[in-house]
Enzyme design. Structure first.
Site, PDB file in Angstrom:
ATOM      1  N   HIS A  29      -0.035 -11.692   1.948  1.00 39.55           N
ATOM      2  CA  HIS A  29      -0.988 -10.869   1.202  1.00 39.55           C
ATOM      3  C   HIS A  29      -1.697 -11.645   0.091  1.00 39.55           C
ATOM      4  O   HIS A  29      -2.910 -11.523  -0.101  1.00 39.55           O
ATOM      5  CB  HIS A  29      -0.279  -9.646   0.616  1.00 39.55           C
ATOM      6  CG  HIS A  29      -1.202  -8.506   0.358  1.00 39.55           C
ATOM      7  ND1 HIS A  29      -0.785  -7.198   0.373  1.00 39.55           N
ATOM      8  CD2 HIS A  29      -2.525  -8.455   0.068  1.00 39.55           C
ATOM      9  CE1 HIS A  29      -1.805  -6.396   0.120  1.00 39.55           C
ATOM     10  NE2 HIS A  29      -2.880  -7.148  -0.076  1.00 39.55           N
TER      11      HIS A  29
ATOM     12  N   TYR B 182       0.824  -1.210   0.000  1.00 46.17           N
ATOM     13  CA  TYR B 182       0.000   0.000   0.000  1.00 46.17           C
ATOM     14  C   TYR B 182       0.860   1.263   0.000  1.00 46.17           C
ATOM     15  O   TYR B 182       0.367   2.339  -0.290  1.00 46.17           O
ATOM     16  CB  TYR B 182      -0.916   0.047   1.232  1.00 46.17           C
ATOM     17  CG  TYR B 182      -1.965  -1.033   1.314  1.00 46.17           C
ATOM     18  CD1 TYR B 182      -2.169  -1.940   0.275  1.00 46.17           C
ATOM     19  CD2 TYR B 182      -2.755  -1.159   2.455  1.00 46.17           C
ATOM     20  CE1 TYR B 182      -3.127  -2.934   0.369  1.00 46.17           C
ATOM     21  CE2 TYR B 182      -3.723  -2.141   2.554  1.00 46.17           C
ATOM     22  CZ  TYR B 182      -3.909  -3.033   1.520  1.00 46.17           C
ATOM     23  OH  TYR B 182      -4.856  -4.004   1.626  1.00 46.17           O
TER      24      TYR B 182
END
Length: 264
Positions: A97, A39
């Site tokens: 992830h 991110y």
């Protein structure tokens, strides 16, 4: 610390927007913040946490290891870098992830278990894992060591087969994109249910998810939305409401990059 059922997601929030969202979220009462290495906002999240003045133990922090860092040589160093950016000595939860086609799952899970032993994280888990990959993880470390599977769930992608599997295995479900990037606000069925209960379509989607005991991590940069999401009430939807929401499932997957696994 137990993971609060409503958290603040930070996907797609960058720079000052990420900082402001987390800072405001903490001010209005959020105690669960979700971020990730990819991110590119861990530094802003960390600064907001530090500036909040809240004791570290009062905020549940989740980050996620990006696919390039899932190997033995990079996982723990990358996690330590994340901790430095977040200005903390540990996180409450670290997730894989996405499943990796480059590194063996055993190698990755071994490193995550090592990170837990070292005190770098309190818990470990997975994200975007379908049934096949989740079962592989269970076979390697046991379901009791998998704190959650964070997956996309909203009225238009209900992921029922995977959810049922996770419930059977006793693995928490964390629902990301609970408002489907705002699509819930324009759906006529959700708008009708919302009008009946004198709430917003976002309230309907959030409540529907919370009633299923999912953890939800909506994101917003607006204080009023942050407050409203956090104040979502539970257990007011009728059986007819739930049936109507169930009919909205159309496998509308929003997070589906080229390296995605084969979905259930």
């Amino acid at each position: 610390m137990k993971m609060p059922q409503i958290g603040l997601g930070t996907f797609r929030l960058k720079g000052q927007d990420a900082y402001n969202s987390v800072k405001t979220g903490l001010e209005v009462g959020y105690r669960h913040i979700d971020t990730a290495q990819i991110y590119d906002n861990e530094e802003e999240v960390g600064k907001a946490l530090a500036d909040s003045g809240l004791p570290r133990a009062e905020v549940f922090i989740t980050t996620k290891i990006w696919i390039e860092n899932l190997g033995k040589e990079k996982l723990i160093p990358s996690l330590k870098e994340s901790l430095s950016k977040l200005q903390t000595s540990y996180v409450d939860l670290v997730l894989i992830h996405w499943p990796s086609k480059e590194f063996s799952l055993k190698e990755t899970l071994d490193e995550l278990m090592k990170a837990k032993t070292l005190g770098l994280t309190k818990e470990i888990g997975i994200s975007n894992f379908p049934i096949k990959e989740t079962q592989e993880a269970i076979d390697l470390i046991g379901a009791n060591n998998i704190y959650t599977n964070q997956i996309e769930i909203h009225p238009f992608l209900q992921n029922k087969k995977l959810v049922n599997f996770l419930n059977e295995k006793g693995i928490r479900v964390t629902a990301y994109m609970p408002l489907a990037y705002g699509k819930v606000m324009t759906d006529e069925s959700l708008k009708a249910i919302a009008t009946q209960h004198k709430v917003s379509p976002a309230d309907i989607s959030m409540s529907w998810l919370l009633d299923q005991n999912f953890t939800v991590i909506p994101s917003s940069t607006k204080k009023v939305n942050l407050e409203n999401n956090l104040k979502t009430k539970k257990n007011f939807l009728s059986k007819d409401d739930v049936v109507r929401i169930q009919t909205l499932d159309r496998n509308d997957r929003l997070a589906n990059p080229g390296f995605s696994p084969i979905w259930d």
